[in-house]
Write an enzyme that holds these catalytic residues in place. Structure first.
Site, mmCIF file in Angstrom:
data_model
loop_
_atom_site.group_PDB
_atom_site.id
_atom_site.type_symbol
_atom_site.label_atom_id
_atom_site.label_comp_id
_atom_site.label_asym_id
_atom_site.label_seq_id
_atom_site.Cartn_x
_atom_site.Cartn_y
_atom_site.Cartn_z
ATOM 1 N N HIS B 318 15.242 22.263 6.022
ATOM 2 C CA HIS B 318 15.037 22.275 4.577
ATOM 3 C C HIS B 318 13.532 22.289 4.331
ATOM 4 C CE1 HIS B 318 15.114 21.222 0.375
ATOM 5 N NE2 HIS B 318 16.420 21.317 0.360
ATOM 6 N N ARG B 338 12.339 22.522 -7.256
ATOM 7 C CA ARG B 338 11.801 23.879 -7.454
ATOM 8 C C ARG B 338 12.612 24.661 -8.473
ATOM 9 N NH1 ARG B 338 12.297 25.958 -1.955
ATOM 10 N NH2 ARG B 338 13.369 24.017 -1.495
#
Lengths: 224, 532
Positions: B318, B338
């Site tokens: 990740h 994000r």
């Protein structure tokens, strides 16, 4: 190596690096954990822990994976707490005040001491969400209790023997299933798929050669 | 909390913020992505892998740490287990208490089967509980399961098994509806419309969420439902070996009570492996976002019984694990940060890539920045900035507290206010893309009554997985496995039980000249430090 601090696991003294969490410090001291260790990142509530700093009479609660060690910390983990979960069929109950009275009547014995709130490892206003549950204000109860990880520290401290995490969970399930507005676009899409509206299209795309799939993928329009 | 070097770098992030926010960073071309992956993705580091010398995937590569487990003998090799003394007898044995296992148990119970769940720690101590960002489903007007298929297939480098991916996308809306009807509180607006966002590599906003406790909210509903149904859940009890019968079927499992060290025997007409991932094997020394028990047990058990693996050589890192503070090293910073607008920014304040590239690309770009001197030094390595104050500017004050409260709480605990200051991130070992191979019906191809669901499956996502497709796959394939196992159990007759495959495997290892000196499955990582 950072500064070492003295901590006491179950009353026994160990010298551990001061920048560790209680959990990693226990492992540093040689403990192999099975109970009292789950996700290690603050989401599962497995590592409910009770501690007191030497010279201070205040009993504090925390998650061992999220709490940094301090000098003079006396630590005991709570490997299991018999929280009292009542069973029910979610399809057969209704989101009325009555259901809380039936399943968790002890919430009405709350004496307002606020020990649950003080014990919460997530800094939730636990007593407040129990108050909402008493009044059948399930949306407020759900919102206030949403970040609960069910570590059980509240229940450990409660003189009225309430299983707070279970009360919050019931309220949230009632809100999710019955009280929050239904999602029409979801119902519609499930129905379309059931009727086979996408069957041909999905079969077609599954059959496409990789070169064509690459072209489709690399030129697809991305929603702003 | 930040060091003075970090503070200097934060100034640059702040100086460039207004300018950066005027434009969206460009997305990479397919060629640029390929070149970046080859140069910087850990899957391309040859020294992280070793050849498997025995079993169905002989000759293929797997991460070194997984290969060692596959090359080790059973814990039971020198034990004498009495298989005639049966402790649990059931139609469906579910191994694993995460989202896939719980979904399977609920559906098998619903179908009238006698179910037993065994789990190494507690029910819910699983990666499901820690999934933060959300769950995908194409349920909005501008979207379709076909579009979802295209995003996932391309994002997975065109390697997903079409029959598995089809099930994933076609059953996604029903999975959401099922969860909602169990009581999962999805983020909705006043009219009931789902609040959805993008994830890396999605072409439509189809990420459904429950704040940033999406997995936790799903898992606690599933757990509550399992308990309400009075399905027996045997906690702190590991399956350490599958049992076979004389017809070549799986016949149950030998269990280990993690606390007393006693062995138990579970006999079953069908077995569902739902043991999850492998983050705690710390491939290539990466930290991990996974839970304590993620040690690839199910892969080892299935493989020793003869079930092949698929894509065991592809791992998901990740992009945004915590790089600082040290106490949170490797913990997950949800991709939703994000999705809500935060950019990835290097030491010099440059937004060096689009924030929502797929995870493999995004992780590789962070590793590149740090390798090329554009990372910020941390006590455990390096990191780049995730410019979280942008979220408050874009979405208004209070957005972080409302949409990602777990992240805010995690950092505030260590004196970092992500609303005002950016945070430092570096890739963390997050997900095994590969696993045991299954057909579209959920059964392994090698053993007719053995099923696999959840992260232990390989092939659903190909060689990279999109955000929100794992919470989806545990529900879709967990439910399917439960239904299929219950149906299958009606026709299965278990023959004479045996553990002959253990010694057969030992012989094979011996013939290949392998002796790791260890046993598998691993069960728990060895974190305890012993001075002598």
């Amino acid at each position: 190596m950072s500064n070492m601090v003295n901590v006491y696991f179950y009353g026994k003294k160990y010298s551990v690096p001061g920048d560790m969490t209680i959990m990693t410090a226990m492992e540093y001291a040689g403990y192999t954990l099975s109970r009292g260790c789950g996700c290690r990142h603050g989401f599962c509530g497995a590592c409910a822990t009770i501690y007191r700093i030497k010279g201070d009479n205040t009993l504090k609660t925390c998650l061992a994976c999220q709490k940094q060690v301090e000098d003079g910390m006396y630590v005991a983990s709570i490997p299991f707490f018999p929280t009292d979960k009542r069973t029910y069929s979610i399809n057969d109950i209704k989101p009325t005040q009555q259901i809380m009275m039936e399943l968790y009547p002890e919430i009405y014995s709350c004496i307002g001491c606020n020990a649950c709130t003080k014990a919460c490892t997530q800094d939730l206003n636990v007593m407040q969400y129990i108050a909402y549950a008493q009044r059948g204000e399930f949306e407020k109860c759900a919102e206030e209790s949403f970040d609960c990880v069910a570590c059980g520290c509240c229940s450990v401290r409660c003189p009225a023997e309430i299983s707070h995490p279970m009360v919050g969970l019931l309220a949230r399930r009632l809100v999710g299933k019955y009280i929050a507005p239904e999602t029409e676009h979801l119902k519609a899409r499930v129905e379309e798929i059931r009727k086979g509206a996408y069957d041909d299209m999905i079969e077609k795309i599954m059959q496409k050669p990789i070169t064509e799939m690459k072209e489709l993928y690399n030129t697809r329009e991305i929603e702003k | 909390m930040f060091t003075s070097e970090m503070r200097e770098s934060i100034k640059k992030v702040e100086q460039t913020r207004a300018e950066r926010m005027k434009t969206e960073p460009e997305r990479m071309t397919a060629e640029e992505k390929d070149a970046l992956l080859k140069a910087f993705h850990p899957d391309y580091r040859a020294d992280g892998f070793a050849e498997i010398k025995v079993g169905p995937n002989k000759g293929q590569k797997a991460p070194k740490e997984l290969t060692e487990l596959l090359h080790s003998n059973s814990i039971l090799l020198s034990e004498n287990i009495d298989l005639s003394k049966i402790d649990y007898d059931c139609d469906v044995l579910v191994i694993g208490g995460g989202g896939a296992g719980a979904s399977a148990a609920i559906e098998a119970d619903e179908a009238g089967a006698k179910v037993v769940m065994v789990t190494k720690l507690r029910i819910g101590d699983a990666n499901t509980m820690m999934a933060e960002g959300g769950i995908q489903a194409a349920d909005k007007e501008n979207d379709s399961p076909v579009q979802h298929y295209l995003d996932a297939f391309g994002g997975g480098h065109f390697a997903a098994r079409p029959e598995l991916l089809k099930r994933l996308v076609m059953e996604a809306p029903d999975a959401i509806k099922w969860l909602n009807e169990l009581g999962v509180m999805f983020d909705k607006d006043e009219d009931g419309r789902m609040v959805t966002t993008h994830g890396g590599g999605t072409s439509r906003k189809r990420m459904h969420a429950c704040k940033d406790y999406s997995g936790a909210e799903i898992m606690r509903n599933l757990r509550d439902e399992v308990l309400n149904r009075n399905i027996p859940v045997v906690e702190f009890t590991s399956a350490v070996e599958l049992i076979k019968d004389d017809k070549g079927q799986v016949a149950g499992a030998v269990l280990l009570n993690m606390e007393t060290g006693d062995y138990l025997v579970a006999k079953a007409k069908t077995v569902v492996i739902a043991t999850g991932g492998a983050g705690r094997l710390h491939y290539q020394n990466f930290p991990t976002s996974n839970h304590y028990g993620a040690t690839a047990d199910g892969l080892v058990l299935g493989y020793r019984l003869g079930a092949p693996l698929l894509y065991q050589d592809t791992i998901q890192y990740h992009p945004t694990g915590v790089a600082y503070p040290p106490q949170l090293f490797g913990a997950l910073v949800t991709e939703k940060v994000r999705s809500l607008g935060a950019m990835l920014v290097n030491k010099d304040g440059e937004a060096y890539a689009h924030p929502l590239e797929t995870r493999d690309v995004s992780a590789s770009a962070i590793i590149r920045e740090c390798a090329e001197g554009k990372g910020v030094d941390t006590p455990q390595g390096k990191g780049v900035w995730l410019d979280t104050p942008m979220i408050e500017i874009l979405g208004g004050e209070g957005t972080i507290e409302k949409r990602i409260p777990a992240m805010l709480r995690m950092y505030l605990n260590y004196g970092i206010d992500m609303r005002k200051e950016p945070i430092l991130v570096y890739p963390t070992l997050h997900y095994q893309n590969g696993g045991l191979e299954i057909g579209g019906d959920g059964f392994t191809k090698a053993i007719s009554n053995l099923l696999v669901a959840g992260e232990a499956v390989g092939g659903i996502h190909g060689r990279n997985r999109l955000m929100g497709n794992s919470l989806l796959d545990i529900i879709v394939f967990g439910r399917n496995a439960g239904k299929a196992a219950a149906a299958k159990s009606r026709t299965v007759e278990i023959g004479t039980m045996n553990l002959d495959h253990i010694s057969a495997y030992a012989d094979e290892l011996k013939k290949a000249g392998i002796d790791t000196g260890k046993t598998s499955p691993m069960l728990l990582p060895k974190y305890a430090r012993h001075e002598r």
